[in-house]
Design an enzyme around this catalytic site. Structure first.
Site, mmCIF file in Angstrom:
data_model
loop_
_atom_site.group_PDB
_atom_site.id
_atom_site.type_symbol
_atom_site.label_atom_id
_atom_site.label_comp_id
_atom_site.label_asym_id
_atom_site.label_seq_id
_atom_site.Cartn_x
_atom_site.Cartn_y
_atom_site.Cartn_z
ATOM 1 N N PHE A 199 -13.152 -5.402 1.599
ATOM 2 C CA PHE A 199 -14.281 -4.676 0.999
ATOM 3 C C PHE A 199 -15.584 -4.917 1.778
ATOM 4 O O PHE A 199 -16.631 -5.170 1.182
ATOM 5 C CB PHE A 199 -14.474 -5.056 -0.476
ATOM 6 C CG PHE A 199 -13.355 -4.658 -1.404
ATOM 7 C CD1 PHE A 199 -12.409 -3.717 -1.032
ATOM 8 C CD2 PHE A 199 -13.245 -5.215 -2.663
ATOM 9 C CE1 PHE A 199 -11.370 -3.341 -1.887
ATOM 10 C CE2 PHE A 199 -12.216 -4.851 -3.535
ATOM 11 C CZ PHE A 199 -11.279 -3.916 -3.139
ATOM 12 N N PRO A 200 -15.530 -4.841 3.121
ATOM 13 C CA PRO A 200 -16.771 -5.079 3.891
ATOM 14 C C PRO A 200 -17.859 -4.053 3.587
ATOM 15 O O PRO A 200 -19.046 -4.329 3.783
ATOM 16 C CB PRO A 200 -16.307 -4.961 5.354
ATOM 17 C CG PRO A 200 -15.082 -4.094 5.291
ATOM 18 C CD PRO A 200 -14.408 -4.455 3.998
ATOM 19 N N LEU A 201 -17.437 -2.879 3.105
ATOM 20 C CA LEU A 201 -18.409 -1.828 2.747
ATOM 21 C C LEU A 201 -18.545 -1.705 1.232
ATOM 22 O O LEU A 201 -19.098 -0.729 0.735
ATOM 23 C CB LEU A 201 -17.964 -0.480 3.343
ATOM 24 C CG LEU A 201 -17.821 -0.473 4.863
ATOM 25 C CD1 LEU A 201 -17.231 0.853 5.356
ATOM 26 C CD2 LEU A 201 -19.183 -0.716 5.522
ATOM 27 N N TYR A 219 0.867 -1.181 0.000
ATOM 28 C CA TYR A 219 0.000 0.000 0.000
ATOM 29 C C TYR A 219 0.902 1.228 0.000
ATOM 30 O O TYR A 219 1.484 1.581 1.014
ATOM 31 C CB TYR A 219 -0.925 0.014 1.223
ATOM 32 C CG TYR A 219 -1.900 -1.136 1.300
ATOM 33 C CD1 TYR A 219 -2.266 -1.862 0.162
ATOM 34 C CD2 TYR A 219 -2.482 -1.496 2.506
ATOM 35 C CE1 TYR A 219 -3.169 -2.911 0.243
ATOM 36 C CE2 TYR A 219 -3.388 -2.546 2.588
ATOM 37 C CZ TYR A 219 -3.718 -3.252 1.448
ATOM 38 O OH TYR A 219 -4.619 -4.290 1.536
ATOM 39 N N GLY A 249 -15.822 -1.659 -0.785
ATOM 40 C CA GLY A 249 -14.520 -1.267 -1.322
ATOM 41 C C GLY A 249 -14.605 -0.029 -2.190
ATOM 42 O O GLY A 249 -15.172 0.990 -1.787
ATOM 43 N N PHE A 250 -14.049 -0.141 -3.421
ATOM 44 C CA PHE A 250 -13.985 1.034 -4.295
ATOM 45 C C PHE A 250 -15.384 1.429 -4.802
ATOM 46 O O PHE A 250 -15.571 2.528 -5.303
ATOM 47 C CB PHE A 250 -13.043 0.763 -5.481
ATOM 48 C CG PHE A 250 -11.620 0.522 -5.038
ATOM 49 C CD1 PHE A 250 -10.851 1.556 -4.503
ATOM 50 C CD2 PHE A 250 -11.045 -0.734 -5.130
ATOM 51 C CE1 PHE A 250 -9.548 1.340 -4.075
ATOM 52 C CE2 PHE A 250 -9.742 -0.966 -4.708
ATOM 53 C CZ PHE A 250 -8.993 0.076 -4.179
HETATM 54 N N1 LIG Z 1 -6.510 -8.912 0.990
HETATM 55 C C1 LIG Z 1 -6.845 -8.123 0.006
HETATM 56 O O1 LIG Z 1 -6.700 -8.453 -1.158
HETATM 57 C C2 LIG Z 1 -7.437 -6.781 0.300
HETATM 58 C C3 LIG Z 1 -8.031 -6.042 -0.748
HETATM 59 C C4 LIG Z 1 -8.591 -4.824 -0.427
HETATM 60 C C5 LIG Z 1 -8.568 -4.362 0.868
HETATM 61 N N2 LIG Z 1 -7.980 -5.081 1.858
HETATM 62 C C6 LIG Z 1 -7.982 -4.631 3.269
HETATM 63 O O2 LIG Z 1 -9.330 -4.536 3.661
HETATM 64 C C7 LIG Z 1 -9.569 -3.242 4.211
HETATM 65 C C8 LIG Z 1 -11.001 -2.857 3.940
HETATM 66 O O3 LIG Z 1 -11.219 -2.714 2.556
HETATM 67 P P1 LIG Z 1 -11.367 -1.286 1.850
HETATM 68 O O4 LIG Z 1 -10.876 -0.244 2.766
HETATM 69 O O5 LIG Z 1 -10.778 -1.365 0.508
HETATM 70 O O6 LIG Z 1 -12.902 -1.238 1.590
HETATM 71 P P2 LIG Z 1 -14.186 -0.972 2.511
HETATM 72 O O7 LIG Z 1 -13.810 -1.027 3.944
HETATM 73 O O8 LIG Z 1 -15.253 -1.851 2.008
HETATM 74 O O9 LIG Z 1 -14.611 0.483 2.073
HETATM 75 C C9 LIG Z 1 -13.789 1.549 2.119
HETATM 76 C C10 LIG Z 1 -14.491 2.689 1.373
HETATM 77 O O10 LIG Z 1 -15.682 3.042 2.049
HETATM 78 C C11 LIG Z 1 -15.589 4.400 2.485
HETATM 79 N N3 LIG Z 1 -16.115 4.413 3.863
HETATM 80 C C12 LIG Z 1 -15.574 3.865 4.959
HETATM 81 N N4 LIG Z 1 -16.378 4.060 6.018
HETATM 82 C C13 LIG Z 1 -17.456 4.737 5.568
HETATM 83 C C14 LIG Z 1 -18.622 5.234 6.182
HETATM 84 N N5 LIG Z 1 -18.859 5.061 7.485
HETATM 85 N N6 LIG Z 1 -19.528 5.914 5.410
HETATM 86 C C15 LIG Z 1 -19.295 6.081 4.089
HETATM 87 N N7 LIG Z 1 -18.213 5.638 3.448
HETATM 88 C C16 LIG Z 1 -17.288 4.969 4.179
HETATM 89 C C17 LIG Z 1 -14.142 4.781 2.421
HETATM 90 O O11 LIG Z 1 -13.983 6.124 2.036
HETATM 91 P P3 LIG Z 1 -13.545 7.267 3.092
HETATM 92 O O12 LIG Z 1 -12.060 7.198 3.179
HETATM 93 O O13 LIG Z 1 -14.056 8.492 2.468
HETATM 94 O O14 LIG Z 1 -14.222 6.938 4.381
HETATM 95 C C18 LIG Z 1 -13.622 3.889 1.300
HETATM 96 O O15 LIG Z 1 -13.826 4.495 0.055
HETATM 97 C C19 LIG Z 1 -8.529 -2.361 3.523
HETATM 98 O O16 LIG Z 1 -8.340 -1.152 4.217
HETATM 99 C C20 LIG Z 1 -7.340 -3.272 3.471
HETATM 100 O O17 LIG Z 1 -6.659 -3.217 4.715
HETATM 101 C C21 LIG Z 1 -7.433 -6.305 1.581
#
Ligand SMILES: NC(=O)c1ccc[n+]([C@@H]2O[C@H](COP(=O)([O-])OP(=O)(O)OC[C@H]3O[C@@H](n4cnc5c(N)ncnc54)[C@H](OP(=O)(O)O)[C@@H]3O)[C@@H](O)[C@H]2O)c1
Length: 296
Positions: free
Chosen positions: A215-217, A65, A219-220
């Site tokens: 991507f619990p929320l 990252y 993701g992108f």
């Molecule tokens: N193993 C793998 O291949 C892999 C792949 C992807 C990710 N990951 C890990 O999984 C973690 C979680 O995934 P992720 O961060 O990509 O996706 P996510 O948690 O599903 O969603 C993050 C997105 O949601 C927004 N968000 C977060 N909280 C929010 C809220 N309360 N209200 C509205 N929007 C909100 C964030 O934007 P804002 O910044 O504007 O809040 C960001 O754009 C990552 O941080 C990473 O550590 C692992």
């Protein structure tokens, strides 16, 4: 926050490591496109410190990252790490200057990746390292991961890694890895709308292995669903809080690592642990995956 408000505690199987079920995913702390420094470096440091002050003790990261960015911010913000904080990193990719994601899965690359993580996080040993497969680009792809898991098992034997996890893997790959070493967690794509891993989650729950959805929320592409919005409205919560609370209800081995660069979103996400979903809410939310798949 009290223990219960962050979803309660979970112990990684066969380890002394316990964490709150709501943690934090650090990917959003890198710059746009998970590349380079964050737009607000001081804000990133403040966010991490607030997360820990609120009781978060499980942070997901990777040296790819940025690359190196999130690990260095974590070190700047939190080192020396308070006792009990569990840092989980992952290996299996590299980021060349064209910002693409390329596999880095040779023994030499995996070993170098462990040393990069140790240096950038300021640690002598990594709590948990996930071997992350590149898969097909749309998810995991069948194929042996024995060579890579064997390399990580050797690094564990050397004391550089304490425990091993997997990411972007199939059930067959989990079983293959378990024949080589203990697996304490699996990190795959899963959320209200993407539920291919339902059988795997249940199987891992029977074994006490953590399932950590990425991507619990969404993701992108953040989750959007009229059902999710209407349940949230009824509960006086936000849709994202309901999406996280549903994951906590889905199975006791699910740990959350929602990612955000925003302190208000962090607070909102941590408060999801206080939501209780009634059977009617769960039944409606369970229908979202069917809606998302376009099944009438
Ligand atoms: N193993 C793998 O291949 C892999 C792949 C992807 C990710 N990951 C890990 O999984 C973690 C979680 O995934 P992720 O961060 O990509 O996706 P996510 O948690 O599903 O969603 C993050 C997105 O949601 C927004 N968000 C977060 N909280 C929010 C809220 N309360 N209200 C509205 N929007 C909100 C964030 O934007 P804002 O910044 O504007 O809040 C960001 O754009 C990552 O941080 C990473 O550590 C692992």
């Amino acid at each position: 926050m009290s223990e219960a408000t962050l979803g309660g505690r979970f112990r990684f199987p066969g380890t002394a490591l316990t964490v709150q079920r709501i943690g934090y995913g650090a990917m959003k702390l890198a710059g746009p496109g998970v590349w380079g420094p964050p737009t607000d470096p001081d804000g990133a440091v403040a966010l991490l410190r607030e997360a820990l002050a609120a009781g978060v003790d499980h942070i997901d990261t990777s040296d790819f990252y940025g690359p190196h960015t999130t690990n260095r911010i974590i070190r700047q913000a939190l080192h020396p790490y308070p006792a009990g904080v569990v840092l989980v990193t992952k290996l299996g990719a590299r980021r060349p200057p064209d910002k693409s994601w390329q596999p880095a899965i040779s023994p030499r690359e995996l070993t170098a990746g462990v040393h990069d993580n140790l240096r950038n996080l300021g640690l002598d040993a990594l709590d948990i390292v996930n071997y992350r497969t590149m898969g097909s680009g749309h998810g995991p792809e069948e194929g042996s991961i024995a060579q890579q898991v064997t390399v990580l098992a050797e690094l564990k034997h050397q004391g550089l890694i304490r425990h091993i996890g997997l990411s972007n893997v199939t059930a067959a790959q989990v079983a293959e890895a378990q024949a080589i070493t203990d697996v304490v967690c699996v990190q795959n794509l899963y959320n209200l709308a993407q539920r291919k891993d339902d059988p795997l989650i249940d199987d891992l729950a029977r074994q006490g292995i953590a399932y950590v959805p990425f991507f619990p929320l969404g993701g992108f592409s953040p989750l959007q669903s009229s059902t999710l919005s209407s349940v949230a409205l009824r509960l006086g919560a936000t849709p994202m809080q309901v999406a996280l609370a549903w994951l906590l209800h889905r199975s006791p081995n699910i740990l959350l690592i929602p990612g955000t660069s925003s302190v208000p979103h962090l607070r909102e996400n941590l408060a999801a642990g206080q939501l209780t979903l009634a059977p009617q809410d769960l039944a409606e939310l369970d229908g979202i995956a069917t809606e998302a798949a376009g099944v009438p």
